[in-house]
Design a protein around this motif. Structure first.
Motif, PDB file in Angstrom:
ATOM      1  N   ARG A  12       0.823  -1.221   0.000  1.00 17.23           N
ATOM      2  CA  ARG A  12       0.000   0.000   0.000  1.00 17.23           C
ATOM      3  C   ARG A  12       0.852   1.265   0.000  1.00 17.23           C
ATOM      4  O   ARG A  12       0.363   2.350   0.312  1.00 17.23           O
ATOM      5  CB  ARG A  12      -0.924  -0.029   1.224  1.00 17.23           C
ATOM      6  N   GLY A  13       2.127   1.111  -0.343  1.00 13.41           N
ATOM      7  CA  GLY A  13       2.992   2.276  -0.479  1.00 13.41           C
ATOM      8  C   GLY A  13       3.513   2.818   0.830  1.00 13.41           C
ATOM      9  O   GLY A  13       4.040   3.939   0.869  1.00 13.41           O
ATOM     10  N   SER A  14       3.389   2.067   1.902  1.00 14.46           N
ATOM     11  CA  SER A  14       3.873   2.502   3.206  1.00 14.46           C
ATOM     12  C   SER A  14       4.908   1.487   3.704  1.00 14.46           C
ATOM     13  O   SER A  14       5.470   0.717   2.920  1.00 14.46           O
ATOM     14  CB  SER A  14       2.701   2.624   4.181  1.00 14.46           C
ATOM     15  N   ASP A  15       5.180   1.492   4.976  1.00 15.47           N
ATOM     16  CA  ASP A  15       6.121   0.536   5.555  1.00 15.47           C
ATOM     17  C   ASP A  15       5.916   0.522   7.067  1.00 15.47           C
ATOM     18  O   ASP A  15       5.248   1.409   7.635  1.00 15.47           O
ATOM     19  CB  ASP A  15       7.568   0.922   5.216  1.00 15.47           C
ATOM     20  N   LEU A  16       6.507  -0.474   7.698  1.00 15.89           N
ATOM     21  CA  LEU A  16       6.449  -0.591   9.152  1.00 15.89           C
ATOM     22  C   LEU A  16       7.754  -0.073   9.732  1.00 15.89           C
ATOM     23  O   LEU A  16       8.835  -0.589   9.426  1.00 15.89           O
ATOM     24  CB  LEU A  16       6.241  -2.060   9.550  1.00 15.89           C
ATOM     25  N   LEU A  17       7.669   0.965  10.559  1.00 19.67           N
ATOM     26  CA  LEU A  17       8.841   1.481  11.246  1.00 19.67           C
ATOM     27  C   LEU A  17       9.179   0.531  12.394  1.00 19.67           C
ATOM     28  O   LEU A  17       8.301   0.182  13.191  1.00 19.67           O
ATOM     29  CB  LEU A  17       8.581   2.880  11.791  1.00 19.67           C
ATOM     30  N   VAL A  18      10.427   0.107  12.460  1.00 17.25           N
ATOM     31  CA  VAL A  18      10.859  -0.864  13.466  1.00 17.25           C
ATOM     32  C   VAL A  18      11.995  -0.267  14.276  1.00 17.25           C
ATOM     33  O   VAL A  18      12.994   0.198  13.722  1.00 17.25           O
ATOM     34  CB  VAL A  18      11.334  -2.167  12.792  1.00 17.25           C
ATOM     35  N   VAL A  19      11.825  -0.283  15.605  1.00 21.01           N
ATOM     36  CA  VAL A  19      12.862   0.247  16.491  1.00 21.01           C
ATOM     37  C   VAL A  19      13.068  -0.719  17.650  1.00 21.01           C
ATOM     38  O   VAL A  19      12.194  -1.527  17.976  1.00 21.01           O
ATOM     39  CB  VAL A  19      12.497   1.642  17.043  1.00 21.01           C
ATOM     40  N   ARG A  20      14.235  -0.612  18.281  1.00 23.04           N
ATOM     41  CA  ARG A  20      14.557  -1.415  19.453  1.00 23.04           C
ATOM     42  C   ARG A  20      14.841  -0.489  20.621  1.00 23.04           C
ATOM     43  O   ARG A  20      15.451   0.561  20.466  1.00 23.04           O
ATOM     44  CB  ARG A  20      15.757  -2.314  19.176  1.00 23.04           C
ATOM     45  N   GLY A  21      14.375  -0.882  21.801  1.00 20.13           N
ATOM     46  CA  GLY A  21      14.599  -0.082  23.001  1.00 20.13           C
ATOM     47  C   GLY A  21      13.357  -0.038  23.857  1.00 20.13           C
ATOM     48  O   GLY A  21      12.285  -0.515  23.459  1.00 20.13           O
TER      49      GLY A  21
END
Length: 467
Positions: free
Chosen positions: A65-74
């Motif tokens: 759908r032209g987006s993405d999943l932001l992934v962070v650690r902490g």
């Protein structure tokens, strides 16, 4: 822009939190997932494998759908405010979670966002009815399931939600997902079922097109594929509870006999049990480590380490019990009838504290949910809400003979018993040592005498009751 924080709702369709984030945002919504070390302390290799698979599927869904999943650690209380500042977010939205650990985390995130002047909102999503919405005349929640069920089944259920439009999602690019080893987890010994949105939809359709009409008859037969196998999807949120319930309602409408309709209702009753335990945990978070039902004196658990080790390894000499424990090792899942049997055996035949069993399940189940497992273990240990009476102790031989009469399930997970007649398997405890050695020399003799241990368990609970 708003941020939507995914936790245990790893899907885009029928997601009330995501829909809320879109509806209140003046711009597009950026989806986020946080690998929080405090939460991961309570994880296990099999569940991390499921989590990563579900996240890969969710990321693919957003990218389509032209987006993405932001992934962070902490720590979430640091990571979420940091992302909110980076993306100049007006608000952060997430779906409620009702465990004590989750609520503590969410309070910390809320406080940090408020300090930064960022709005935040949590949305009820994972069960139909929010804790506190189904109550007795007195008290915060029901402690007897039958009363809860009567209100739950008649309460109107929300319809599933459509996914947000593609243009409502932010054009962002997320970092790669960390690997299992980067998160500090070994390769799981179990091979769990696939945990994706597509797998969840497929399984729901398959179950509701036929097996649900035989559920009432087949749900207790572990050798038959008669259960939904949706527990892992509901745990990770790869399908919404409203989607599942709507599918069961359509199945009920297609039913042609009263037996079919009653079978659908029997499955819906299991959905209500899941919700009942979520309500209980929400109001009693201490039950993760404490008995819900008090006794006058402490229960004199034996807690024999060798017997506990034999139970974990599926080496008790009680075939139906051992098959269940080995299924857990192989699949990260146990058939529900057998879950009750192995739990009863641990808490009554071995008189080992239910918390030991809960901890082993927590470390090995792909579908572990705190509320369900605490509720189930305290039910088996006669310490919980609406629990099994302490004087009703499952007989593992009779249970095996009744629910796995041909021993097909037992042989599937205990290869040592391949070729052994079903009657001999179900009578294993009564066979003399020479006969057992002749039939299956590598399978152990029973480690305890069920009859003696049953009487001992009843006496122990009566002692704790002050009788």
């Amino acid at each position: 822009m708003n941020l939507y924080w995914h936790r245990r709702d790893l899907r885009g369709t029928d997601n009330r939190g995501l829909a809320r984030a879109v509806s209140v945002s003046e711009g597009p919504v950026a989806p986020v997932f946080v690998f929080d070390p405090t939460v991961l302390e309570h994880a296990a290799p099999v569940r991390v494998a499921c989590l990563l698979e579900a996240l890969e599927g969710l990321r693919a869904w957003y990218r389509e759908r032209g987006s993405d999943l932001l992934v962070v650690r902490g720590e979430a209380s640091d990571a979420i405010p940091r992302l909110a500042a980076e993306y100049e977010a007006d608000a952060v939205v997430w779906a409620d979670d009702y465990s004590g650990l989750a609520r503590e985390r969410d309070r910390a995130v809320t406080a940090a966002l408020e300090d930064d002047g960022v709005a935040c909102e949590s949305v009820h999503d994972s069960i139909h009815h929010e804790p506190g919405s189904i109550t007795p005349n007195e008290g915060a929640h029901y402690s007897v399931f039958s009363y809860f069920w009567k209100k739950w089944r008649d309460r109107e259920k929300r319809e599933p939600l459509e996914p947000p439009a593609a243009d409502a999602l932010a054009d962002v690019a997320g970092d790669p997902l960390p690997s299992r080893s980067e998160l500090g987890f070994d390769k799981p010994t179990a091979t769990p079922q696939s945990v994706t949105q597509a797998a969840a939809r497929e399984r729901t359709t398959e179950f509701c097109s036929g097996p649900i009409y035989r559920y009432a008859d087949n749900r207790d037969k572990p050798a038959v594929d008669g259960t939904s196998r949706l527990s892992v999807h509901l745990k990770w949120g790869t399908i919404g509870i409203r989607k599942v319930y709507a599918a069961t309602q359509r199945a009920a409408e297609r039913a042609t006999t009263d037996d079919d309709r009653e079978s659908v209702a029997a499955f819906q009753r299991q959905l209500a049990w899941r919700e009942f335990y979520a309500h209980v945990l929400a109001f009693n978070p201490e039950t993760v480590t404490e008995n819900f039902s008090g006794y006058e004196h402490p229960i004199p658990w034996r807690n024999d380490p060798d017997e506990l080790a034999a139970w974990k390894a599926g080496e008790t000499g009680y075939p139906i019990v051992d098959a269940g424990m080995r299924q857990l090792q192989a699949e990260g899942w146990i058939h529900n009838r057998v879950r009750m049997l192995v739990a009863s055996f641990l808490t009554k035949d071995l008189l080992i504290d239910w918390r030991e069993g809960y901890d082993w399940f927590r470390r090995n189940l792909a579908d572990h949910e705190t509320a369900n497992d605490v509720g189930g273990w305290q039910w088996a240990g006669s310490t919980g809400t609406d629990a099994q009476p302490y004087f009703r102790v499952f007989n593992p031989m009779k249970q095996g003979r009744e629910y796995d009469p041909d021993a097909d399930y037992i042989r599937e997970y205990i290869p040592e018993l391949e070729g052994v007649p079903a009657d001999a398997i179900h009578d294993w405890h009564d066979l003399d040592p020479d006969r057992r050695a002749q039939l299956a020399p590598s399978y152990p003799a029973p480690i305890v005498d069920h009859g003696e241990r049953r009487e001992g368990a009843i006496a122990a609970f009566e002692q704790a009751r002050g009788e």
